[in-house]
Design a protein around this motif. Structure first.
Motif, PDB file in Angstrom:
ATOM      1  N   GLN A  90       0.843  -1.202   0.000  1.00 21.51           N
ATOM      2  CA  GLN A  90       0.000   0.000   0.000  1.00 21.51           C
ATOM      3  C   GLN A  90       0.869   1.241   0.000  1.00 21.51           C
ATOM      4  OE1 GLN A  90      -0.665  -2.155   3.539  1.00 21.51           O
ATOM      5  NE2 GLN A  90      -2.588  -1.074   3.735  1.00 21.51           N
ATOM      6  N   GLY A 149       4.570   8.323  10.015  1.00 15.64           N
ATOM      7  CA  GLY A 149       4.072   6.979   9.760  1.00 15.64           C
ATOM      8  C   GLY A 149       2.940   6.546  10.669  1.00 15.64           C
ATOM      9  N   GLY A 150       2.149   5.624  10.149  1.00 18.01           N
ATOM     10  CA  GLY A 150       0.991   5.125  10.871  1.00 18.01           C
ATOM     11  C   GLY A 150       1.370   4.412  12.166  1.00 18.01           C
ATOM     12  N   SER A 151       2.478   3.696  12.140  1.00 19.52           N
ATOM     13  CA  SER A 151       2.879   2.943  13.338  1.00 19.52           C
ATOM     14  C   SER A 151       3.151   3.905  14.490  1.00 19.52           C
ATOM     15  CB  SER A 151       4.137   2.125  13.054  1.00 19.52           C
ATOM     16  OG  SER A 151       3.946   1.320  11.916  1.00 19.52           O
ATOM     17  N   HIS A 188      -3.393  -4.401  12.325  1.00 15.36           N
ATOM     18  CA  HIS A 188      -1.980  -4.269  11.941  1.00 15.36           C
ATOM     19  C   HIS A 188      -1.089  -4.574  13.152  1.00 15.36           C
ATOM     20  CE1 HIS A 188       1.748  -2.233  10.563  1.00 15.36           C
ATOM     21  NE2 HIS A 188       1.282  -2.513   9.360  1.00 15.36           N
ATOM     22  N   CYS A 190       1.400  -3.236  14.290  1.00 17.84           N
ATOM     23  CA  CYS A 190       1.953  -2.109  15.050  1.00 17.84           C
ATOM     24  C   CYS A 190       1.109  -1.788  16.288  1.00 17.84           C
ATOM     25  CB  CYS A 190       2.127  -0.885  14.164  1.00 17.84           C
ATOM     26  SG  CYS A 190       0.588  -0.072  13.718  1.00 17.84           S
ATOM     27  N   CYS A 243      -8.934   0.438   7.154  1.00 15.26           N
ATOM     28  CA  CYS A 243      -9.371  -0.954   7.198  1.00 15.26           C
ATOM     29  C   CYS A 243      -8.206  -1.826   7.673  1.00 15.26           C
ATOM     30  CB  CYS A 243      -9.782  -1.362   5.783  1.00 15.26           C
ATOM     31  SG  CYS A 243      -8.504  -0.913   4.565  1.00 15.26           S
ATOM     32  N   THR A 245      -5.097  -4.381   7.153  1.00 13.29           N
ATOM     33  CA  THR A 245      -4.061  -4.360   6.131  1.00 13.29           C
ATOM     34  C   THR A 245      -4.178  -5.557   5.188  1.00 13.29           C
ATOM     35  OG1 THR A 245      -2.672  -3.279   7.745  1.00 13.29           O
ATOM     36  CG2 THR A 245      -1.566  -4.166   5.808  1.00 13.29           C
ATOM     37  N   ASP A 270      -7.567   3.139  13.563  1.00 17.35           N
ATOM     38  CA  ASP A 270      -6.366   2.990  12.745  1.00 17.35           C
ATOM     39  C   ASP A 270      -6.810   3.050  11.284  1.00 17.35           C
ATOM     40  OD1 ASP A 270      -4.108   2.385  11.401  1.00 17.35           O
ATOM     41  OD2 ASP A 270      -3.755   0.432  12.348  1.00 17.35           O
ATOM     42  N   ALA A 272      -4.832   4.077   8.855  1.00 20.10           N
ATOM     43  CA  ALA A 272      -3.587   4.276   8.098  1.00 20.10           C
ATOM     44  C   ALA A 272      -3.856   4.069   6.604  1.00 20.10           C
ATOM     45  CB  ALA A 272      -2.498   3.335   8.590  1.00 20.10           C
ATOM     46  N   ASP A 299      -2.705   7.698   6.738  1.00 24.08           N
ATOM     47  CA  ASP A 299      -1.450   7.772   5.982  1.00 24.08           C
ATOM     48  C   ASP A 299      -1.696   8.367   4.595  1.00 24.08           C
ATOM     49  OD1 ASP A 299       0.325   6.780   7.815  1.00 24.08           O
ATOM     50  OD2 ASP A 299       0.455   4.767   6.947  1.00 24.08           O
ATOM     51  N   HIS A 301       0.657   8.771   2.465  1.00 27.69           N
ATOM     52  CA  HIS A 301       1.540   8.092   1.507  1.00 27.69           C
ATOM     53  C   HIS A 301       0.942   6.787   1.005  1.00 27.69           C
ATOM     54  CE1 HIS A 301       2.860   6.959   5.615  1.00 27.69           C
ATOM     55  NE2 HIS A 301       2.976   5.758   5.114  1.00 27.69           N
ATOM     56  N   THR A 311       1.850  11.309   7.507  1.00 25.96           N
ATOM     57  CA  THR A 311       0.749  10.761   8.298  1.00 25.96           C
ATOM     58  C   THR A 311       0.093  11.861   9.112  1.00 25.96           C
ATOM     59  OG1 THR A 311       1.894   8.650   8.490  1.00 25.96           O
ATOM     60  CG2 THR A 311       0.162   9.075  10.092  1.00 25.96           C
TER      61      THR A 311
END
Ligand SMILES: *Cc1c(COP(=O)(O)O)cnc(C)c1O
Length: 488
Positions: A90, A149-151, A188, A190, A243, A245, A270, A272, A299, A301, A311
């Protein structure tokens, strides 16, 4: 003795001007050939990691300083996400304007931690954050930050949740009680990492089973919550996936919001990957209820054409963001004074931060927010097109009917046991990777190995999708019956 002449020469402005012009031509040529003649070149040129290192070392040893060659090699030896046959992880094919904005940010190198060290980019970031808050449907109390970043954004949001919802002040006193959050077993990784980083251990993550479409069984929240309470575990948050991953499944955010409100616990989304769905008029219903979340991660990106890493971390009540790295007392104190929205490091992990906001802002400024709708809706439509192609072909089966641009599927053969099916799909995906004409990934869901695509490139058409499926079948045939394949 340091060589200052050499140092000043390295900053030579004329060289920069000329190299820059040539580079833009090089990149434009790259985009042209990648997007317009996808059959003429590979998505990635698969090279063994050690050979790759050896090659780049050799260039240094040989003293090859030609910068045009360096950029050409970099283009050649990287994966090409703008390629219409790129359907893997993604990540968005970046919009050229956003890449240019990123380059300006890299050159200016404003540190962003405090207002003086990034005055324009701090303001730009705020405008982007407000744009997202509006799209979510938050009111004027909302706000947030942009981060790496999403994490990291998920961890940041959960720290704010802990500060505001835990019965004790963990930031000052450490943990006395077992804290926990609830999340679907398809979330996810993370989220679990964040829990363990916060020191809650394995007990700190309560995984709610998912239904046949890999969505959280929200009717089980109450049962798991009561069980945790009986065991002395303090549940402070529920994380909804919007949603997931692996399969792109959207949790029922309305049900999660109802539950969280009933128990006065934090609701985090989440998003992301799929948070950007809020921009799509057509697909927005997938994230119904997101406006009730205390915090949301998105996210750019992954689903908004922006270079990595971009993010947004949004809070329903921006005040909450000031409690992320603060004790309860400090929070109250900050509440009493005007919170300094413009000193961003107070609320982010980063001290020095990239000028993240300018890349997203450049898109909104040149094309308007509606371009996000065009992009998200187009990609999600492609997910449907892909699924239809799978459904019409008996050699394949879907993991579940796709809701967005992530599609999980596999080569299927009634005559094969599960183990053999997993092997077949794994080997076919490896063959595709090494061949380099397409890029797709794989994932394991409930012990089944699925092939997985993310339709992230608006230039991907039904033709590339059909070509991919034929190629997968070709490799499957070679693997199961090498002789027939050779003859054909
Ligand atoms: C990709 C993803 C993440 C991680 O985000 P990064 O920006 O890669 O750190 C978190 N959650 C979900 C649902 C994701 O799809």
């Amino acid at each position: 003795m340091p060589d200052s002449t050499k140092l000043f020469q390295a900053y030579n402005i004329d060289s920069f001007r000329q190299q820059g012009h040539r580079l833009i031509d090089q990149l434009a040529d790259y985009l042209e050939s990648t997007i317009e003649s996808p059959d003429a070149q590979k998505v990635l040129d698969w090279i063994d990691p050690d050979d790759q290192v050896a090659w780049w070392e050799k260039a240094l040893v040989e003293g090859r300083t030609d910068i045009d060659a360096f950029f050409a090699e970099l283009l050649q030896r990287s994966i090409h996400v703008h390629h219409p046959k790129y359907m893997g992880h993604q990540i968005s094919p970046t919009l050229p304007i956003a890449a240019l904005a990123g380059m300006v940010g890299d050159l200016l190198n404003n540190g962003m931690g405090i207002y003086e060290m990034g005055s324009a980019s701090t303001a730009v970031e705020r405008v982007v954050v407000q744009t997202v808050c509006q799209a979510i449907g938050y009111d004027e109390q909302a706000g947030g930050v942009m981060t790496s970043g999403g994490s990291l954004a998920n961890l940041t949001a959960l720290l704010a949740a802990r500060s505001l919802k835990a019965s004790s002040d963990v930031w000052s006193e450490g943990s006395h009680k077992q804290l926990a959050l609830m999340v679907s077993d398809e979330a996810h990784y993370c989220v679990e990492r964040a829990v363990r980083i916060m020191g809650w251990g394995a007990t700190g993550i309560i995984k709610i089973p998912t239904d046949d479409q890999y969505r959280m069984k929200t009717h089980l929240l109450e049962k798991y919550y009561l069980k945790a309470q009986e065991e002395g575990v303090e549940v402070i948050a529920v994380v909804g996936s919007a949603c997931t991953t692996s399969t792109g499944s959207f949790d029922d955010l309305v049900a999660i919001a109802d539950f969280c409100e009933r128990h006065n616990i934090w609701m985090h989304v989440d998003g992301a990957h799929g948070g950007a769905t809020v921009f799509s008029q057509k697909y927005k219903p997938l994230v119904k209820g997101i406006e009730r979340a205390d915090s949301v991660v998105m996210d750019f990106h992954k689903t908004l054409m922006t270079p990595s890493i971009t993010t947004a971390l949004l809070y329903k009540n921006e005040q909450a963001s000031y409690s992320t790295f603060a004790t309860k007392a400090q929070y109250l104190w900050q509440d009493a004074v005007e919170p300094e929205w413009y000193n961003l490091a107070k609320r982010t992990f980063e001290c020095t931060k990239l000028m993240i906001g300018v890349k997203a802002y450049s898109i909104i400024r040149t094309h308007g927010v509606s371009l996000f709708d065009d992009y998200v809706s187009t990609c999600y439509d492609l997910g449907k097109t892909f699924a239809q192609a799978i459904e019409m072909d008996a050699s394949f089966e879907l993991a579940t009917s796709p809701e967005c641009n992530i599609v999980c599927f596999r080569l299927f053969d009634e005559g094969l046991e599960e183990e053999a099916l997993n092997d077949l799909n794994r080997q076919v995906r490896q063959a595709i990777l090494e061949e380099g004409n397409f890029y797709i990934v794989q994932t394991v869901v409930r012990n089944k190995l699925f092939l997985r695509v993310t339709l992230t490139n608006p230039f991907t058409t039904e033709k590339e999708i059909k070509d991919l499926l034929s190629r997968l079948k070709f490799h499957a045939k070679c693997l199961t019956n090498p002789l027939t394949a050779n003859q054909s």
